[in-house]
Structures are given as structure tokens and as C-alpha cells.
Design a protein around this motif. Structure first.
Motif, mmCIF file in Angstrom:
data_model
loop_
_atom_site.group_PDB
_atom_site.id
_atom_site.type_symbol
_atom_site.label_atom_id
_atom_site.label_comp_id
_atom_site.label_asym_id
_atom_site.label_seq_id
_atom_site.Cartn_x
_atom_site.Cartn_y
_atom_site.Cartn_z
ATOM 1 N N ARG A 26 0.834 -1.210 0.000
ATOM 2 C CA ARG A 26 0.000 0.000 0.000
ATOM 3 C C ARG A 26 0.868 1.259 0.000
ATOM 4 N NH1 ARG A 26 -4.753 -1.724 4.339
ATOM 5 N NH2 ARG A 26 -5.944 -3.041 2.887
ATOM 6 N N ALA A 27 1.963 1.221 0.744
ATOM 7 C CA ALA A 27 2.863 2.375 0.733
ATOM 8 C C ALA A 27 3.462 2.570 -0.654
ATOM 9 C CB ALA A 27 3.974 2.174 1.766
ATOM 10 N N ALA A 28 3.904 1.484 -1.283
ATOM 11 C CA ALA A 28 4.473 1.573 -2.630
ATOM 12 C C ALA A 28 3.456 2.125 -3.617
ATOM 13 C CB ALA A 28 4.961 0.199 -3.069
ATOM 14 N N HIS B 198 1.549 9.094 -6.849
ATOM 15 C CA HIS B 198 1.940 10.499 -6.912
ATOM 16 C C HIS B 198 3.169 10.704 -7.798
ATOM 17 C CE1 HIS B 198 -0.776 10.766 -3.451
ATOM 18 N NE2 HIS B 198 -0.879 12.038 -3.758
ATOM 19 N N GLY B 199 3.456 9.700 -8.623
ATOM 20 C CA GLY B 199 4.525 9.832 -9.601
ATOM 21 C C GLY B 199 5.919 9.552 -9.088
ATOM 22 N N THR C 68 6.075 3.175 -11.711
ATOM 23 C CA THR C 68 4.833 3.598 -11.051
ATOM 24 C C THR C 68 3.665 2.730 -11.506
ATOM 25 O OG1 THR C 68 4.390 5.230 -12.797
ATOM 26 C CG2 THR C 68 5.618 5.993 -10.856
ATOM 27 N N ASP C 69 3.948 1.649 -12.221
ATOM 28 C CA ASP C 69 2.916 0.781 -12.778
ATOM 29 C C ASP C 69 2.273 -0.082 -11.681
ATOM 30 O OD1 ASP C 69 1.361 -0.654 -14.703
ATOM 31 O OD2 ASP C 69 2.838 -2.267 -14.613
ATOM 32 N N PRO C 70 0.972 0.048 -11.432
ATOM 33 C CA PRO C 70 0.316 -0.701 -10.348
ATOM 34 C C PRO C 70 0.427 -2.216 -10.497
ATOM 35 C CG PRO C 70 -1.104 1.067 -11.152
ATOM 36 C CD PRO C 70 0.043 0.967 -12.111
ATOM 37 N N ALA C 71 0.366 -2.716 -11.718
ATOM 38 C CA ALA C 71 0.424 -4.165 -11.922
ATOM 39 C C ALA C 71 1.776 -4.728 -11.505
ATOM 40 C CB ALA C 71 0.122 -4.495 -13.378
ATOM 41 N N ARG C 72 2.843 -4.030 -11.870
ATOM 42 C CA ARG C 72 4.180 -4.504 -11.484
ATOM 43 C C ARG C 72 4.375 -4.424 -9.979
ATOM 44 N NH1 ARG C 72 8.923 -2.055 -14.914
ATOM 45 N NH2 ARG C 72 10.019 -3.716 -13.781
ATOM 46 N N LEU C 73 3.851 -3.375 -9.379
ATOM 47 C CA LEU C 73 3.967 -3.254 -7.926
ATOM 48 C C LEU C 73 3.234 -4.392 -7.225
ATOM 49 C CD1 LEU C 73 3.423 0.593 -7.412
ATOM 50 C CD2 LEU C 73 5.569 -0.647 -7.639
#
Length: 217
Positions: free
Chosen positions: A25-27, A33-34, A73-78
Motif C-alpha cells: 500500500r505504501a508503494a 503520486h509519480g 509507477t505501474d500498479p500491476a508490477r507493484l
């Protein structure tokens, strides 16, 4: 009924899952926010595990081969990185922001509200204070002469809250949300740090090998 002072047993897998959720969640918040994020090695016992067989590095380090190429910043990779492991959250520096890392004797007075600095500040359990500032400004001469002051710029990174170091978790003193994710003028922050440095002893707390060059290697 007989009361017991014994703590309830919490399965390690449950604790691991909670850590993964908090770190993910932190990541995701940083990425939203870029701010580019990469996974870091996670603490297992007395050393950090990056998942690469035979890795000789025992301290905190990236869990990817190329930080510059992997940070995203890609959500899927995170989501993929934090699906199975409680990776520390690494923020790359030099693009969205630089970081001024200083000892507590300089950082604590500079982060005081009366100092007038409005920007995110994090601190490690070992007492290293990290000021996030707008990128591109080199260190003032009096700060550059101190071996315990490090500017993290292009090619470097910092462990972001709530990452866990050997001494304890990294935490925010001033969260990004408290300042609406804005970054302060680096010259102003350095001016305040320089005033603290003029009043502080010059005994170095951390050798220069923890600088950008070593972290970029």
C-alpha cells in the motif's frame, strides 16, 4: 477465569501477510503520486534477502538487477512484487526528488516546525534523517565537507517508510500527505542544515561509502 500474561500466538504467515499489505500500500501510494518505486531486499534474521541465490550483500539493497530499469509507477508490477514477499520499499532519487541524508544532530533541529521547512522528512531507527527536496541542487560547500552528509541524486535510492532496517522500521517525521506531496526548495533546506552544522560537532557519524556512488553500484 484465570488470566494469563502470555501473548497470543500469531502465525508467522499472518504477520508476513500484514507486512506485505502495508508495504504494498505504501508503494502504491508513492507510485500514485509519480514517485518511482522498486522492491528492496527484506530482512530475514540478521541479513537482507533479495531472492537472488548467492547474493553476498547483507545490508539493505535492491531486489532487482537494475534499479534504474526496474523502478516504476505501474500498479500491476507493484502488485506482482509484493504478492509473495515483504520487500522493502525503495524510492529512486534524482528525478522526482533528491534526498539530503544527515545525522540526527543536524536533522532534528531542521525538521522542527520553527525551522519553517515544509517538506517530507523520514528517519531511520539508526538516526539518519532524510529530507526530500526538489532535484538538481548540489551540496553547499560546508555540507559537502562533512562526511556524515549525503545527497542522494541520480542513480541512488532511499528506503521509504515503512521499510524495515536491522535497527528497526523507517518512519515519517513529516509525511508527504502533511505537505500535500509538495517538495521544498533544496537551497532553503540546505541553508537550515548548514546553520545546524555550524553549531554541531564535526565528528562523522557515517562514512562516505554510504553515498550515492556506492548505492548506485
Amino acid at each position: 477465569m484465570q488470566w494469563s500474561s502470555r501473548q497470543p500466538f500469531v502465525p508467522p504467515s499472518f504477520v508476513d501477510r500484514l507486512d506485505r499489505i502495508r508495504l504494498r500500500r505504501a508503494a502504491q501510494a508513492f507510485a500514485g503520486h509519480g514517485w518511482a518505486v522498486a522492491p528492496g531486499a527484506f530482512l530475514t534474521g540478521a541479513r537482507f534477502d533479495c531472492g537472488r541465490p548467492g547474493c553476498p550483500i547483507t545490508g539493505c539493497h535492491p531486489a532487482v538487477d537494475s534499479l534504474a530499469e526496474a523502478a516504476t509507477t505501474d500498479p500491476a508490477r507493484l502488485a506482482g512484487w509484493w504478492r509473495h514477499r515483504p520487500h522493502n520499499v525503495l524510492l529512486t532519487t534524482g528525478d522526482a526528488f533528491d534526498v539530503l541524508e544527515v545525522p540526527a544532530v543536524l536533522g532534528r533541529p531542521a525538521a522542527d516546525r520553527d525551522a519553517g521547512l515544509a517538506g517530507p522528512v523520514a528517519v531511520t531507527a539508526a538516526g539518519r534523517w532524510m529530507f526530500l527536496v526538489r532535484p538538481g541542487c548540489p551540496l553547499r560547500a560546508e555540507l559537502d565537507l562533512r562526511m556524515d552528509v549525503v545527497r542522494h541524486a541520480q542513480g541512488s535510492w532511499i528506503p521509504a517508510p515503512p521499510s524495515r532496517m536491522a535497527e528497526g522500521p523507517v518512519r515519517w517525521v513529516i509525511t508527504p500527505g502533511q505537505v500535500d506531496w509538495t517538495l521544498p526548495d533544496p537551497e532553503k533546506v540546505q541553508e537550515v542544515l548548514a546553520r545546524s552544522a555550524s553549531r554541531a560537532a564535526r565528528t562523522p557519524a557515517v562514512p562516505r561509502q554510504l553515498s550515492t556512488l556506492r548505492r548506485a553500484a
